[in-house]
Design a protein around this motif. Structure first.
Motif, PDB file in Angstrom:
ATOM      1  N   GLU A 103       9.476   4.043   5.549  1.00  6.60           N
ATOM      2  CA  GLU A 103       9.291   2.881   6.419  1.00  6.60           C
ATOM      3  C   GLU A 103      10.378   1.832   6.175  1.00  6.60           C
ATOM      4  OE1 GLU A 103       7.603   0.697   9.455  1.00  6.60           O
ATOM      5  OE2 GLU A 103       7.207   2.764   8.846  1.00  6.60           O
ATOM      6  N   LEU A 104      10.748   1.667   4.910  1.00  9.41           N
ATOM      7  CA  LEU A 104      11.827   0.720   4.583  1.00  9.41           C
ATOM      8  C   LEU A 104      13.138   1.148   5.247  1.00  9.41           C
ATOM      9  CD1 LEU A 104      12.551  -1.796   2.704  1.00  9.41           C
ATOM     10  CD2 LEU A 104      13.443  -0.070   1.110  1.00  9.41           C
ATOM     11  N   LEU A 105      13.443   2.441   5.189  1.00  6.04           N
ATOM     12  CA  LEU A 105      14.670   2.955   5.806  1.00  6.04           C
ATOM     13  C   LEU A 105      14.623   2.788   7.318  1.00  6.04           C
ATOM     14  CD1 LEU A 105      15.138   6.213   3.699  1.00  6.04           C
ATOM     15  CD2 LEU A 105      16.617   4.202   3.648  1.00  6.04           C
ATOM     16  N   ALA A 106      13.454   2.994   7.915  1.00  4.56           N
ATOM     17  CA  ALA A 106      13.324   2.826   9.365  1.00  4.56           C
ATOM     18  C   ALA A 106      13.554   1.372   9.765  1.00  4.56           C
ATOM     19  CB  ALA A 106      11.941   3.288   9.815  1.00  4.56           C
ATOM     20  N   LEU A 107      12.997   0.445   8.989  1.00  2.00           N
ATOM     21  CA  LEU A 107      13.175  -0.973   9.299  1.00  2.00           C
ATOM     22  C   LEU A 107      14.622  -1.411   9.072  1.00  2.00           C
ATOM     23  CD1 LEU A 107       9.901  -2.383   7.700  1.00  2.00           C
ATOM     24  CD2 LEU A 107      10.449  -2.325  10.140  1.00  2.00           C
ATOM     25  N   HIS A 108      15.261  -0.831   8.079  1.00  2.00           N
ATOM     26  CA  HIS A 108      16.671  -1.153   7.802  1.00  2.00           C
ATOM     27  C   HIS A 108      17.582  -0.563   8.878  1.00  2.00           C
ATOM     28  CE1 HIS A 108      20.299  -2.001   5.590  1.00  2.00           C
ATOM     29  NE2 HIS A 108      20.581  -0.719   5.420  1.00  2.00           N
ATOM     30  N   GLY A 109      17.208   0.586   9.407  1.00  2.00           N
ATOM     31  CA  GLY A 109      17.953   1.190  10.500  1.00  2.00           C
ATOM     32  C   GLY A 109      19.206   1.931  10.093  1.00  2.00           C
ATOM     33  N   ALA A 110      19.366   2.196   8.811  1.00  2.00           N
ATOM     34  CA  ALA A 110      20.551   2.896   8.304  1.00  2.00           C
ATOM     35  C   ALA A 110      20.251   3.370   6.887  1.00  2.00           C
ATOM     36  CB  ALA A 110      21.768   1.965   8.299  1.00  2.00           C
ATOM     37  N   PRO A 111      21.057   4.306   6.362  1.00  2.00           N
ATOM     38  CA  PRO A 111      20.838   4.744   4.982  1.00  2.00           C
ATOM     39  C   PRO A 111      21.065   3.606   3.988  1.00  2.00           C
ATOM     40  CG  PRO A 111      22.255   6.288   6.150  1.00  2.00           C
ATOM     41  CD  PRO A 111      22.140   5.067   7.007  1.00  2.00           C
ATOM     42  N   LEU A 112      20.433   3.739   2.843  1.00  2.00           N
ATOM     43  CA  LEU A 112      20.673   2.841   1.719  1.00  2.00           C
ATOM     44  C   LEU A 112      21.386   3.610   0.619  1.00  2.00           C
ATOM     45  CD1 LEU A 112      17.220   1.011   1.519  1.00  2.00           C
ATOM     46  CD2 LEU A 112      19.409  -0.028   2.179  1.00  2.00           C
ATOM     47  N   LEU A 113      22.255   2.921  -0.086  1.00  2.00           N
ATOM     48  CA  LEU A 113      22.936   3.524  -1.229  1.00  2.00           C
ATOM     49  C   LEU A 113      22.061   3.317  -2.460  1.00  2.00           C
ATOM     50  CD1 LEU A 113      25.685   4.942  -1.752  1.00  2.00           C
ATOM     51  CD2 LEU A 113      26.488   2.745  -2.646  1.00  2.00           C
ATOM     52  N   ALA A 114      21.878   4.367  -3.247  1.00  2.00           N
ATOM     53  CA  ALA A 114      20.909   4.272  -4.337  1.00  2.00           C
ATOM     54  C   ALA A 114      21.344   5.059  -5.560  1.00  2.00           C
ATOM     55  CB  ALA A 114      19.549   4.774  -3.864  1.00  2.00           C
ATOM     56  N   THR A 115      20.660   4.776  -6.664  1.00  2.00           N
ATOM     57  CA  THR A 115      20.801   5.530  -7.901  1.00  2.00           C
ATOM     58  C   THR A 115      19.466   5.508  -8.622  1.00  2.00           C
ATOM     59  OG1 THR A 115      22.076   5.761  -9.959  1.00  2.00           O
ATOM     60  CG2 THR A 115      21.625   3.524  -9.229  1.00  2.00           C
ATOM     61  N   THR A 116      19.131   6.590  -9.305  1.00  2.00           N
ATOM     62  CA  THR A 116      17.886   6.655 -10.061  1.00  2.00           C
ATOM     63  C   THR A 116      17.831   5.517 -11.072  1.00  2.00           C
ATOM     64  OG1 THR A 116      17.909   9.063  -9.850  1.00  2.00           O
ATOM     65  CG2 THR A 116      16.453   8.143 -11.522  1.00  2.00           C
ATOM     66  N   LEU A 117      16.657   4.900 -11.199  1.00  2.00           N
ATOM     67  CA  LEU A 117      16.534   3.750 -12.092  1.00  2.00           C
ATOM     68  C   LEU A 117      16.307   4.229 -13.528  1.00  2.00           C
ATOM     69  CD1 LEU A 117      14.480   0.497 -11.347  1.00  2.00           C
ATOM     70  CD2 LEU A 117      15.751   1.032 -13.423  1.00  2.00           C
ATOM     71  N   ILE A 118      17.409   4.636 -14.154  1.00  2.00           N
ATOM     72  CA  ILE A 118      17.407   4.995 -15.572  1.00  2.00           C
ATOM     73  C   ILE A 118      18.111   3.867 -16.313  1.00  2.00           C
ATOM     74  CG2 ILE A 118      18.145   6.668 -17.318  1.00  2.00           C
ATOM     75  CD1 ILE A 118      18.231   8.785 -15.098  1.00  2.00           C
ATOM     76  N   PRO A 119      17.415   3.150 -17.196  1.00  2.00           N
ATOM     77  CA  PRO A 119      18.061   2.045 -17.905  1.00  2.00           C
ATOM     78  C   PRO A 119      19.256   2.524 -18.733  1.00  2.00           C
ATOM     79  CG  PRO A 119      15.680   1.928 -18.144  1.00  2.00           C
ATOM     80  CD  PRO A 119      15.987   3.263 -17.530  1.00  2.00           C
ATOM     81  N   PRO A 120      20.279   1.690 -18.877  1.00  2.00           N
ATOM     82  CA  PRO A 120      21.447   2.052 -19.680  1.00  2.00           C
ATOM     83  C   PRO A 120      21.041   2.477 -21.096  1.00  2.00           C
ATOM     84  CG  PRO A 120      21.874   0.039 -18.472  1.00  2.00           C
ATOM     85  CD  PRO A 120      20.426   0.354 -18.269  1.00  2.00           C
ATOM     86  N   GLY A 121      21.627   3.583 -21.556  1.00  2.00           N
ATOM     87  CA  GLY A 121      21.340   4.073 -22.898  1.00  2.00           C
ATOM     88  C   GLY A 121      20.079   4.895 -23.004  1.00  2.00           C
TER      89      GLY A 121
ATOM     90  N   HIS B 251       0.855  -1.185   0.000  1.00  2.00           N
ATOM     91  CA  HIS B 251       0.000   0.000   0.000  1.00  2.00           C
ATOM     92  C   HIS B 251       0.894   1.239   0.000  1.00  2.00           C
ATOM     93  CE1 HIS B 251      -2.895   3.029   1.345  1.00  2.00           C
ATOM     94  NE2 HIS B 251      -3.847   2.183   0.961  1.00  2.00           N
ATOM     95  N   PRO B 252       0.589   2.238  -0.845  1.00  2.00           N
ATOM     96  CA  PRO B 252       1.485   3.398  -0.964  1.00  2.00           C
ATOM     97  C   PRO B 252       1.561   4.282   0.278  1.00  2.00           C
ATOM     98  CG  PRO B 252      -0.507   3.713  -2.269  1.00  2.00           C
ATOM     99  CD  PRO B 252      -0.514   2.290  -1.815  1.00  2.00           C
ATOM    100  N   GLU B 253       0.535   4.237   1.123  1.00  2.00           N
ATOM    101  CA  GLU B 253       0.543   5.079   2.324  1.00  2.00           C
ATOM    102  C   GLU B 253       0.736   4.275   3.605  1.00  2.00           C
ATOM    103  OE1 GLU B 253       0.624   8.277   2.209  1.00  2.00           O
ATOM    104  OE2 GLU B 253       0.323   8.380   0.038  1.00  2.00           O
ATOM    105  N   ASN B 254       0.217   3.062   3.620  1.00  2.00           N
ATOM    106  CA  ASN B 254       0.340   2.199   4.809  1.00  2.00           C
ATOM    107  C   ASN B 254       0.899   0.838   4.392  1.00  2.00           C
ATOM    108  OD1 ASN B 254      -1.046   3.940   6.907  1.00  2.00           O
ATOM    109  ND2 ASN B 254      -2.666   3.804   5.348  1.00  2.00           N
ATOM    110  N   PRO B 255       2.196   0.800   4.067  1.00  2.00           N
ATOM    111  CA  PRO B 255       2.781  -0.447   3.554  1.00  2.00           C
ATOM    112  C   PRO B 255       2.781  -1.557   4.591  1.00  2.00           C
ATOM    113  CG  PRO B 255       4.498   1.156   4.059  1.00  2.00           C
ATOM    114  CD  PRO B 255       3.185   1.882   4.188  1.00  2.00           C
ATOM    115  N   GLN B 256       2.601  -2.785   4.110  1.00  2.00           N
ATOM    116  CA  GLN B 256       2.596  -3.944   4.988  1.00  2.00           C
ATOM    117  C   GLN B 256       4.015  -4.222   5.489  1.00  2.00           C
ATOM    118  OE1 GLN B 256       1.352  -3.451   1.960  1.00  2.00           O
ATOM    119  NE2 GLN B 256      -0.227  -4.944   1.408  1.00  2.00           N
ATOM    120  N   GLN B 257       4.210  -4.132   6.793  1.00  2.00           N
ATOM    121  CA  GLN B 257       5.550  -4.263   7.367  1.00  2.00           C
ATOM    122  C   GLN B 257       6.162  -5.627   7.080  1.00  2.00           C
ATOM    123  OE1 GLN B 257       6.662  -3.136  11.230  1.00  2.00           O
ATOM    124  NE2 GLN B 257       6.334  -0.973  10.822  1.00  2.00           N
TER     125      GLN B 257
END
Length: 211
Positions: A131-149, A8-14
């Motif tokens: 919520e995902l970051l809270a459950l992980h308990g630390a930052p995540l390393l990320a990059t925008t999902l732009i396909p190669p090319g 759910h976009p506002e109340n995700p299932q933990q």
């Protein structure tokens, strides 16, 4: 084969997000929704996962990766921030902005820019990712999902699943995101008495920063 978590976009299932966190902690790359577009994310301290993230996007070590943080206090652990920089950050977070700042020693050298020693940081405004970051308990390393090319980020989870299911560990489907990347602002000149530099104009209006 990527696992698929429809939440759910506002109340995700933990229970589903906890499964995604377990995959991240095992070194998987996961497609996550953000307040701009979908992004690829992995554990900050997992070298193999970081290397895989770069291979999927086909970017080298000079491409700024971004730390997704829960809040400004967490961000300040990973970036050197003075008072003026902090005021600018506070004005625009949470939101669709990525800020380039000098990395602290908490950031592994292999993930910061090799010459500038900078890192992208952002505090996203998205209930599922927060919520995902809270459950992980630390930052995540990320990059925008732009396909190669390609030049546009992906915002449809089903398309991401069909195109990347053999390359990533999971897709978190929270519905369509915006299809515009973050606004990227370099704040390092501010620390030397200069002005912020807009590197990429994206979803976040620069007027918030007084630019």
């Amino acid at each position: 084969m990527a696992q698929y978590f429809e939440v759910h976009p506002e109340n995700p299932q933990q229970r589903l997000l906890k499964q995604a966190v377990a995959l991240l902690e095992r070194g998987e790359v996961v497609a996550v929704p953000t307040d701009s577009s979908y992004a690829l994310a992995c554990h900050l301290d997992d070298k193999d996962a970081v290397d895989r993230l770069r291979r999927i996007r086909q970017v080298d070590d000079k491409h700024h990766l971004t730390l997704l943080c829960r809040d400004l206090s967490e961000l300040a652990n990973y970036a050197k921030v003075d008072n003026k920089q902090y005021r600018l950050l506070k004005a625009a977070t949470p939101g669709p902005y990525t800020f380039l700042l000098e990395a602290t020693k908490e950031v592994p050298r292999r993930v910061s820019h090799p010459q500038r020693k900078t890192i992208g940081l952002r505090v996203p405004d998205h209930a599922v990712l927060s919520e995902l970051l809270a459950l992980h308990g630390a930052p995540l390393l990320a990059t925008t999902l732009i396909p190669p090319g390609e030049t546009q980020p992906l915002n449809d989870a089903q398309e991401i699943r069909s195109r990347f299911e053999k390359l990533i560990g999971a897709v978190i489907d929270a519905g369509a995101c915006a299809s515009e990347p973050t606004t990227v602002v370099d704040l390092t000149p501010v620390g030397e008495g200069g002005d912020p530099v807009v590197v990429r104009l994206g979803r976040g209006p620069v007027s918030v920063l007084g630019l």
